[in-house]
Scaffold this motif. Structure first.
Motif, PDB file in Angstrom:
ATOM      1  N   THR A   1       0.834  -1.199   0.000  1.00 19.94           N
ATOM      2  CA  THR A   1       0.000   0.000   0.000  1.00 19.94           C
ATOM      3  C   THR A   1       0.870   1.250   0.000  1.00 19.94           C
ATOM      4  OG1 THR A   1      -1.789  -1.116   1.174  1.00 19.94           O
ATOM      5  CG2 THR A   1      -1.779   1.280   1.242  1.00 19.94           C
ATOM      6  N   ILE A   2       0.584   2.146  -0.942  1.00 17.90           N
ATOM      7  CA  ILE A   2       1.315   3.412  -1.060  1.00 17.90           C
ATOM      8  C   ILE A   2       0.581   4.508  -0.300  1.00 17.90           C
ATOM      9  CG2 ILE A   2       2.135   5.181  -2.678  1.00 17.90           C
ATOM     10  CD1 ILE A   2       2.407   2.899  -4.765  1.00 17.90           C
ATOM     11  N   TRP A   3      -0.731   4.597  -0.487  1.00 22.77           N
ATOM     12  CA  TRP A   3      -1.545   5.524   0.291  1.00 22.77           C
ATOM     13  C   TRP A   3      -2.977   5.026   0.387  1.00 22.77           C
ATOM     14  CZ3 TRP A   3      -5.604   7.197  -2.571  1.00 22.77           C
ATOM     15  CH2 TRP A   3      -5.440   7.475  -3.923  1.00 22.77           C
ATOM     16  N   THR A   4      -3.683   5.544   1.379  1.00 23.48           N
ATOM     17  CA  THR A   4      -5.096   5.217   1.582  1.00 23.48           C
ATOM     18  C   THR A   4      -5.860   6.502   1.845  1.00 23.48           C
ATOM     19  OG1 THR A   4      -4.536   3.066   2.548  1.00 23.48           O
ATOM     20  CG2 THR A   4      -6.751   3.917   2.971  1.00 23.48           C
ATOM     21  N   HIS A   5      -6.976   6.662   1.164  1.00 26.45           N
ATOM     22  CA  HIS A   5      -7.899   7.768   1.427  1.00 26.45           C
ATOM     23  C   HIS A   5      -9.198   7.164   1.939  1.00 26.45           C
ATOM     24  CE1 HIS A   5     -10.207  11.467   0.994  1.00 26.45           C
ATOM     25  NE2 HIS A   5     -11.117  10.766   0.336  1.00 26.45           N
ATOM     26  N   GLU A   6      -9.712   7.669   3.059  1.00 27.70           N
ATOM     27  CA  GLU A   6     -10.936   7.112   3.623  1.00 27.70           C
ATOM     28  C   GLU A   6     -11.835   8.208   4.169  1.00 27.70           C
ATOM     29  OE1 GLU A   6      -9.487   4.399   6.581  1.00 27.70           O
ATOM     30  OE2 GLU A   6      -9.328   5.961   8.117  1.00 27.70           O
ATOM     31  N   TYR A   7     -13.122   7.890   4.264  1.00 25.86           N
ATOM     32  CA  TYR A   7     -14.099   8.832   4.789  1.00 25.86           C
ATOM     33  C   TYR A   7     -15.273   8.050   5.363  1.00 25.86           C
ATOM     34  CZ  TYR A   7     -15.831   7.899   0.035  1.00 25.86           C
ATOM     35  OH  TYR A   7     -16.225   7.280  -1.120  1.00 25.86           O
ATOM     36  N   PRO A   8     -15.900   8.576   6.433  1.00 23.93           N
ATOM     37  CA  PRO A   8     -17.049   7.883   7.014  1.00 23.93           C
ATOM     38  C   PRO A   8     -18.193   7.818   6.015  1.00 23.93           C
ATOM     39  CG  PRO A   8     -16.254   9.645   8.450  1.00 23.93           C
ATOM     40  CD  PRO A   8     -15.583   9.825   7.128  1.00 23.93           C
ATOM     41  N   CYS A   9     -18.887   6.681   5.989  1.00 23.61           N
ATOM     42  CA  CYS A   9     -19.983   6.521   5.044  1.00 23.61           C
ATOM     43  C   CYS A   9     -20.988   5.517   5.593  1.00 23.61           C
ATOM     44  CB  CYS A   9     -19.447   6.049   3.696  1.00 23.61           C
ATOM     45  SG  CYS A   9     -20.701   6.015   2.396  1.00 23.61           S
ATOM     46  N   ALA A  10     -22.174   5.995   5.946  1.00 31.26           N
ATOM     47  CA  ALA A  10     -23.247   5.112   6.386  1.00 31.26           C
ATOM     48  C   ALA A  10     -23.991   4.587   5.163  1.00 31.26           C
ATOM     49  CB  ALA A  10     -24.192   5.864   7.314  1.00 31.26           C
ATOM     50  N   TYR A  11     -24.213   3.292   5.123  1.00 28.32           N
ATOM     51  CA  TYR A  11     -24.909   2.674   4.002  1.00 28.32           C
ATOM     52  C   TYR A  11     -26.378   2.444   4.349  1.00 28.32           C
ATOM     53  CZ  TYR A  11     -20.853   1.407   1.068  1.00 28.32           C
ATOM     54  OH  TYR A  11     -19.760   1.420   0.233  1.00 28.32           O
ATOM     55  N   LYS A  12     -27.236   2.661   3.353  1.00 22.66           N
ATOM     56  CA  LYS A  12     -28.634   2.247   3.428  1.00 22.66           C
ATOM     57  C   LYS A  12     -29.056   1.820   2.031  1.00 22.66           C
ATOM     58  CE  LYS A  12     -33.188   3.478   5.246  1.00 22.66           C
ATOM     59  NZ  LYS A  12     -33.180   2.367   6.214  1.00 22.66           N
ATOM     60  N   ILE A  13     -28.538   0.677   1.609  1.00 24.86           N
ATOM     61  CA  ILE A  13     -28.768   0.153   0.273  1.00 24.86           C
ATOM     62  C   ILE A  13     -28.917  -1.358   0.355  1.00 24.86           C
ATOM     63  CG2 ILE A  13     -27.589   1.977  -1.023  1.00 24.86           C
ATOM     64  CD1 ILE A  13     -25.072   0.273  -0.983  1.00 24.86           C
ATOM     65  N   SER A  14     -29.381  -1.963  -0.729  1.00 25.50           N
ATOM     66  CA  SER A  14     -29.434  -3.406  -0.835  1.00 25.50           C
ATOM     67  C   SER A  14     -28.098  -3.937  -1.358  1.00 25.50           C
ATOM     68  CB  SER A  14     -30.572  -3.809  -1.781  1.00 25.50           C
ATOM     69  OG  SER A  14     -30.709  -5.211  -1.848  1.00 25.50           O
ATOM     70  N   TYR A  15     -27.723  -5.133  -0.945  1.00 29.88           N
ATOM     71  CA  TYR A  15     -26.404  -5.689  -1.259  1.00 29.88           C
ATOM     72  C   TYR A  15     -25.312  -4.699  -0.850  1.00 29.88           C
ATOM     73  CZ  TYR A  15     -28.333  -9.735  -3.676  1.00 29.88           C
ATOM     74  OH  TYR A  15     -28.983 -10.913  -3.953  1.00 29.88           O
ATOM     75  N   PRO A  16     -25.191  -4.446   0.475  1.00 29.95           N
ATOM     76  CA  PRO A  16     -24.359  -3.338   0.953  1.00 29.95           C
ATOM     77  C   PRO A  16     -22.900  -3.707   1.204  1.00 29.95           C
ATOM     78  CG  PRO A  16     -25.523  -4.289   2.796  1.00 29.95           C
ATOM     79  CD  PRO A  16     -25.904  -5.117   1.590  1.00 29.95           C
ATOM     80  N   GLY A  17     -22.353  -4.672   0.479  1.00 29.63           N
ATOM     81  CA  GLY A  17     -20.999  -5.139   0.762  1.00 29.63           C
ATOM     82  C   GLY A  17     -19.905  -4.112   0.577  1.00 29.63           C
ATOM     83  N   GLY A  18     -20.132  -3.086  -0.265  1.00 29.58           N
ATOM     84  CA  GLY A  18     -19.090  -2.093  -0.481  1.00 29.58           C
ATOM     85  C   GLY A  18     -19.284  -1.336  -1.776  1.00 29.58           C
ATOM     86  N   PRO A  19     -18.325  -0.482  -2.144  1.00 25.80           N
ATOM     87  CA  PRO A  19     -18.430   0.325  -3.370  1.00 25.80           C
ATOM     88  C   PRO A  19     -18.544  -0.543  -4.611  1.00 25.80           C
ATOM     89  CG  PRO A  19     -16.607   1.066  -1.986  1.00 25.80           C
ATOM     90  CD  PRO A  19     -17.069  -0.232  -1.418  1.00 25.80           C
ATOM     91  N   ARG A  20     -19.200   0.025  -5.632  1.00 21.60           N
ATOM     92  CA  ARG A  20     -19.394  -0.676  -6.886  1.00 21.60           C
ATOM     93  C   ARG A  20     -18.463  -0.207  -7.993  1.00 21.60           C
ATOM     94  NH1 ARG A  20     -22.778  -2.211  -3.017  1.00 21.60           N
ATOM     95  NH2 ARG A  20     -24.970  -2.492  -3.571  1.00 21.60           N
ATOM     96  N   CYS A  21     -18.110   1.059  -7.992  1.00 20.65           N
ATOM     97  CA  CYS A  21     -17.433   1.677  -9.142  1.00 20.65           C
ATOM     98  C   CYS A  21     -15.921   1.515  -9.097  1.00 20.65           C
ATOM     99  CB  CYS A  21     -17.780   3.164  -9.213  1.00 20.65           C
ATOM    100  SG  CYS A  21     -19.518   3.483  -9.554  1.00 20.65           S
ATOM    101  N   THR A  22     -15.350   1.161 -10.226  1.00 17.76           N
ATOM    102  CA  THR A  22     -13.898   1.134 -10.392  1.00 17.76           C
ATOM    103  C   THR A  22     -13.370   2.568 -10.487  1.00 17.76           C
ATOM    104  OG1 THR A  22     -13.968  -0.982 -11.543  1.00 17.76           O
ATOM    105  CG2 THR A  22     -12.041   0.400 -11.944  1.00 17.76           C
ATOM    106  N   PRO A  23     -12.269   2.900  -9.807  1.00 17.29           N
ATOM    107  CA  PRO A  23     -11.677   4.234  -9.974  1.00 17.29           C
ATOM    108  C   PRO A  23     -11.306   4.491 -11.435  1.00 17.29           C
ATOM    109  CG  PRO A  23     -10.728   3.116  -8.070  1.00 17.29           C
ATOM    110  CD  PRO A  23     -11.558   2.098  -8.798  1.00 17.29           C
ATOM    111  N   THR A  24     -11.376   5.759 -11.823  1.00 12.86           N
ATOM    112  CA  THR A  24     -10.946   6.191 -13.153  1.00 12.86           C
ATOM    113  C   THR A  24      -9.712   7.059 -12.985  1.00 12.86           C
ATOM    114  OG1 THR A  24     -13.216   6.167 -14.007  1.00 12.86           O
ATOM    115  CG2 THR A  24     -11.599   7.445 -15.245  1.00 12.86           C
ATOM    116  N   VAL A  25      -8.596   6.629 -13.567  1.00 12.08           N
ATOM    117  CA  VAL A  25      -7.326   7.344 -13.408  1.00 12.08           C
ATOM    118  C   VAL A  25      -7.030   8.118 -14.682  1.00 12.08           C
ATOM    119  CG1 VAL A  25      -4.894   7.139 -12.793  1.00 12.08           C
ATOM    120  CG2 VAL A  25      -6.535   5.438 -11.945  1.00 12.08           C
TER     121      VAL A  25
END
Length: 455
Positions: free
Chosen positions: A116-140
């Motif tokens: 790991t080179i760096w990590t960016h994080e932020y608090p995020c409360a979920y209220k969705i179905s299938y809430p395992g985590g983010p869906r979108c791939t980063p765009t570089v």
């Protein structure tokens, strides 16, 4: 004459050296979902032509938390999102929203070591179905990383250190409704503009300045964003931003959001998911429950003609897997039957079907059976990452599925319809496959033996 022969030998030697460098040094990046041009085609050469006995060598494994976000790879770094759960329990029921508390993260890793080179994080409360985590791939893009979280956190970060360049909450800043299964339409970046399917009145689609986050324009209306990423094409003498939201397919002028054309296409449950796929002057869009249409792009102006729609009950109606075009054939996984299949692009009729890359021992229908397809250059060869964590190689053509080997890579760590699955698009870069589940990300060496010996 001797001088001329000497010069010819020098030129020949130089050409051979350059050719060798091109073979050994050239490496593609995979800086966004489905690759550099978002067509799901992996164009790098010098890779294996079939799965070796014993499987592919594992370069590294690194821990990761939950998520469906596929990795992106650019300039020797891997970018991926996950969700660190703080409280609540992940429950996967199709229509049930779940409350969770945790942190969404963007991780940057060394592509050669997994460190790991760096990590960016932020608090995020979920209220969705299938809430395992983010869906979108980063765009570089150059020195920036664009991310979209499951609850609509849109951020542009520094690729160097993860510093925030700008951030918006689509629900808070734009009053956008959160789709039942969260925001899943991977942002598209082109010419300094971030295109996002936002959802809501007069803002189905929005364009943001990549450097500042300023809204450049908004267009169309829809109930919510749905799950399909925007697509950029060039046809009819103009660039067209094509979007599929839960009510319609639409083409917009990317400069100002003006509408070129629209076409009603309403999938059940608002499940506009699969990316509209183009081949020549044809555009195919398909979703669950007999939702599909084949369009012909006008070559004189931005317009389309409908060729066929919802062809037969046994055509291809995918869920969470984007289709791939072959030679007059379209390949994909049907949501209802759950198998990989091929249909005739001229009429939508099914040509063949198989469960082999999805769940090899399956004999009957399974809902949302999935294998994520990646085409190898302009050939009929494919990598397929199945929901059980199996990576397969195969030739796909009009005649059928021709296996070229497989290996088990990852454990399926989430559940769907009573079975364990892993749902994430892999990335392919520097003759390496990068794929993740809810516990780890893995890098596999796919260089051919002759290529690997020259490294």
């Amino acid at each position: 004459m001797r001088h001329l022969a000497f010069r010819r030998r020098i030129h020949l030697l130089t050409a051979l050296v350059v050719a060798g460098l091109a073979t050994t040094a050239f490496a593609d990046d995979w800086p966004q979902w489905m690759g550099p041009t978002r067509d799901g085609v992996y164009r790098e050469t010098g890779i294996v032509d079939r799965m070796p006995d014993g499987g592919l060598p594992v370069k590294w494994r690194a821990p990761l938390a939950g998520g469906y976000s596929g990795p992106a790879v650019a300039k020797g770094r891997v970018y991926v999102m996950d969700y660190v759960l703080k409280s609540g329990k992940v429950v996967n029921e199709p229509q049930q929203k779940v409350d969770l508390d945790g942190m969404e993260r963007v991780l940057c890793m060394d592509a050669k070591t997994g460190k790991t080179i760096w990590t960016h994080e932020y608090p995020c409360a979920y209220k969705i179905s299938y809430p395992g985590g983010p869906r979108c791939t980063p765009t570089v893009v150059d020195d920036k990383v664009v991310t979209l979280g499951a609850q609509g956190d849109l951020r542009v970060l520094s690729a160097k250190d993860g510093g925030v360049i700008w951030a918006k909450s689509l629900p808070k800043d734009m009053n956008a409704p959160v789709p039942l299964w969260g925001f899943a339409g991977h942002p598209l970046v082109e010419a300094g503009v971030v295109f996002v399917v936002v959802g809501g009145e007069n803002q189905a689609v929005a364009a943001f300045d990549l450097n500042t986050g300023a809204v450049k324009w908004k267009a169309l209306s829809c109930s919510d964003a749905g799950y399909c990423p925007p697509v950029m094409i060039e046809a009819g003498g103009a660039k067209q931003l094509v979007v599929w939201h839960p009510e319609e397919v639409a083409s917009l002028d990317p400069k100002n959001g003006n509408v070129h054309w629209t076409l009603p296409l309403k999938p059940d449950f608002g499940m506009s998911v699969g990316r509209p796929q183009r081949k020549g002057n044809k555009l195919f869009i398909a979703g669950v429950m007999r939702t599909s249409v084949m369009l012909e792009l006008d070559d004189r102006r931005p317009a389309v003609k409908e060729l066929w729609r919802g062809a037969t009950p046994r055509s291809l109606y995918p869920g969470n897997v984007t289709n791939m075009w072959g030679d007059g054939v379209i390949f994909g996984c049907d949501h209802g039957d759950g198998c990989l299949m091929a249909i005739d692009a001229s009429n939508g009729n099914r040509l063949w079907e198989t469960f082999e890359p999805v769940r090899p021992d399956e004999k009957r229908r399974i809902r949302a059976g999935s294998a994520f397809l990646t085409q190898l250059g302009a050939s009929d060869g494919y990598f397929l990452f199945g929901e059980t964590g199996e990576l397969s190689m195969a030739t796909l053509d009009r005649a059928g599925y021709h296996a070229r080997g497989h290996m088990h890579v990852l454990e399926p760590t989430t559940s769907a319809f009573g079975r364990d699955v892993v749902w994430s698009y892999p990335a392919y870069a520097d003759r390496t496959i990068f794929v993740r589940n809810d516990k780890e990300i893995v890098a596999l060496d796919i260089a051919s033996r002759s290529t690997a010996s020259r490294r």
